[in-house]
Design a protein around this motif. Structure first.
Motif, PDB file in Angstrom:
ATOM      1  N   UNK A  62       7.762   3.763 -12.413  1.00  0.00           N
ATOM      2  CA  UNK A  62       7.402   5.159 -12.606  1.00  0.00           C
ATOM      3  C   UNK A  62       7.279   5.840 -11.237  1.00  0.00           C
ATOM      4  N   UNK A  63       8.173   6.791 -10.927  1.00  0.00           N
ATOM      5  CA  UNK A  63       8.205   7.360  -9.576  1.00  0.00           C
ATOM      6  C   UNK A  63       6.889   7.951  -9.107  1.00  0.00           C
ATOM      7  N   UNK A  64       6.184   8.698  -9.974  1.00  0.00           N
ATOM      8  CA  UNK A  64       4.948   9.344  -9.519  1.00  0.00           C
ATOM      9  C   UNK A  64       3.880   8.305  -9.190  1.00  0.00           C
ATOM     10  N   UNK A  65       3.744   7.297 -10.048  1.00  0.00           N
ATOM     11  CA  UNK A  65       2.793   6.212  -9.779  1.00  0.00           C
ATOM     12  C   UNK A  65       3.163   5.500  -8.483  1.00  0.00           C
ATOM     13  N   UNK A  66       4.446   5.270  -8.299  1.00  0.00           N
ATOM     14  CA  UNK A  66       4.898   4.560  -7.100  1.00  0.00           C
ATOM     15  C   UNK A  66       4.632   5.352  -5.835  1.00  0.00           C
ATOM     16  N   UNK A  67       4.908   6.649  -5.869  1.00  0.00           N
ATOM     17  CA  UNK A  67       4.714   7.468  -4.668  1.00  0.00           C
ATOM     18  C   UNK A  67       3.241   7.517  -4.286  1.00  0.00           C
ATOM     19  N   UNK A  68       2.366   7.522  -5.281  1.00  0.00           N
ATOM     20  CA  UNK A  68       0.926   7.473  -4.993  1.00  0.00           C
ATOM     21  C   UNK A  68       0.579   6.179  -4.242  1.00  0.00           C
ATOM     22  N   UNK A  69       1.151   5.066  -4.666  1.00  0.00           N
ATOM     23  CA  UNK A  69       0.909   3.792  -3.986  1.00  0.00           C
ATOM     24  C   UNK A  69       1.530   3.785  -2.593  1.00  0.00           C
ATOM     25  N   UNK A  70       2.745   4.288  -2.494  1.00  0.00           N
ATOM     26  CA  UNK A  70       3.421   4.336  -1.192  1.00  0.00           C
ATOM     27  C   UNK A  70       2.597   5.135  -0.195  1.00  0.00           C
ATOM     28  N   UNK A  71       2.043   6.252  -0.660  1.00  0.00           N
ATOM     29  CA  UNK A  71       1.241   7.107   0.218  1.00  0.00           C
ATOM     30  C   UNK A  71      -0.025   6.387   0.673  1.00  0.00           C
ATOM     31  N   UNK A  72      -0.674   5.701  -0.258  1.00  0.00           N
ATOM     32  CA  UNK A  72      -1.912   4.995   0.091  1.00  0.00           C
ATOM     33  C   UNK A  72      -1.647   3.798   1.002  1.00  0.00           C
TER      34      UNK A  72
END
Length: 244
Positions: A62-72
Motif C-alpha cells: 500500500x503506497x501511502x502506508x509505505x511512504x509513511x514508513x519510508x519517511x519515519x
C-alpha cells in the motif's frame, strides 16, 4: 539483541539458507536471488526490527502506508523499498517518487501515468510487468494464461517498453493460491517461458528479472528461475489485521 530481533534474524537467515539450497539444487548461484521481506501491515517497530535483523529489501503493498514508513525510517539509507501490491491509478505519483522497484505494473494505462509522474521527478523508475498466468479473474496483470495468444500482448508491451521514464527489467506473477507448493510450479514455468518469448519478440528490454514465490512456495520459485522472492510471514510472523 532483543528476543524479537533474534527470532526474526533467525528466520531471516533460515530463509536465506533455504533459498541457497534450492538454488544449488538446480545449479544456480544463490547470490542471483534477492529476498524481499514483505512488511505490509506490519507496525514500524517490526519493520525496524527486520532491518536490524539484516533485511536489505522491504516490500510494501500500500503506497501511502509505505511512504509513511519510508519517511519515519529515512535514516535507513541502505534499505531498498519495493512496491509489490496492486496500485490504483491515483497512487501512481507516490510510486513514481518513492520506490526503488515497482513489481506490479499491470496495464498500459497505469504505465503511462507512472511514466508521466516519473518524468516530473526527473527519474527513470525500474519496473516489472505483472502477468496473470493462471487466468484468474480476481488477479491483476496482463492475461498470459493462454500461450497461443501471447502475440496479443506485444502491442501493449512494446508501448510500455518505449516509455522513457520507465525501465522494464522483467516479469512478476502470483500463481493461484494453494497449500501445496508444487501446485505453483506449472505457473512459474509458464512465466519463465513467457520471459523467453518476450526476450525474442521485445528485444529492447532485457527481461532478466522474475519476481515470483512467496512464503508458501518460494523454494519452488527459486528452482524455476526466480530472481526475487517475496517472503513476509515466514520471517516476521503473522500480520496485524488491516485496520487494527
Amino acid at each position: 539483541m532483543s528476543d524479537l530481533v533474534s527470532s526474526i534474524r533467525q528466520r531471516y537467515l533460515q530463509t536465506l539458507d533455504a533459498i541457497a539450497a534450492s538454488a544449488r539444487k538446480v545449479g544456480r548461484e544463490p547470490e542471483s536471488i534477492r529476498l524481499v521481506v514483505v512488511t505490509k501491515l506490519q507496525p514500524i517497530e517490526v519493520v525496524e526490527t527486520a532491518i536490524e535483523a539484516g533485511a536489505k529489501i522491504l516490500g510494501e503493498n500500500y503506497p501511502e502506508e509505505a511512504v509513511e514508513k519510508i519517511t519515519k525510517l529515512k535514516s535507513q539509507t541502505k534499505v531498498e523499498w519495493h512496491i509489490i501490491g496492486h496500485v490504483q491509478s491515483r497512487k501512481a505519483r507516490l510510486v513514481a517518487n518513492h520506490f526503488a522497484l515497482f513489481h506490479t505494473l499491470d496495464s498500459l494505462k497505469l504505465a503511462e501515468r507512472v511514466d508521466r509522474f516519473a518524468a516530473e521527478f526527473n527519474r527513470v523508475l525500474p519496473v516489472l510487468l505483472e502477468f496473470n498466468v493462471g487466468g484468474e479473474e480476481s488477479k491483476s496483470g496482463w492475461d498470459a494464461s493462454d500461450e497461443t495468444r501471447w502475440t496479443d500482448l506485444l502491442s501493449d508491451l512494446n508501448s510500455v517498453a518505449s516509455l522513457t521514464h520507465l525501465q522494464v527489467r522483467g516479469l512478476m506473477t502470483m500463481p493461484p493460491l494453494s497449500t501445496d507448493p508444487e501446485a505453483a510450479r506449472p505457473y512459474f514455468q509458464r512465466l519463465r517461458r513467457l520471459q523467453g518469448f518476450l526476450a525474442k519478440h521485445v528485444p529492447r528490454v532485457e527481461w532478466r528479472e522474475l519476481s515470483m514465490g512467496t512464503s508458501a512456495d518460494y523454494s519452488v520459485a527459486v528452482e524455476e528461475g526466480a530472481t526475487f522472492v517475496r517472503v513476509g510471514q515466514a520471517i516476521l510472523g503473522p500480520r496485524p489485521r488491516h485496520g487494527d
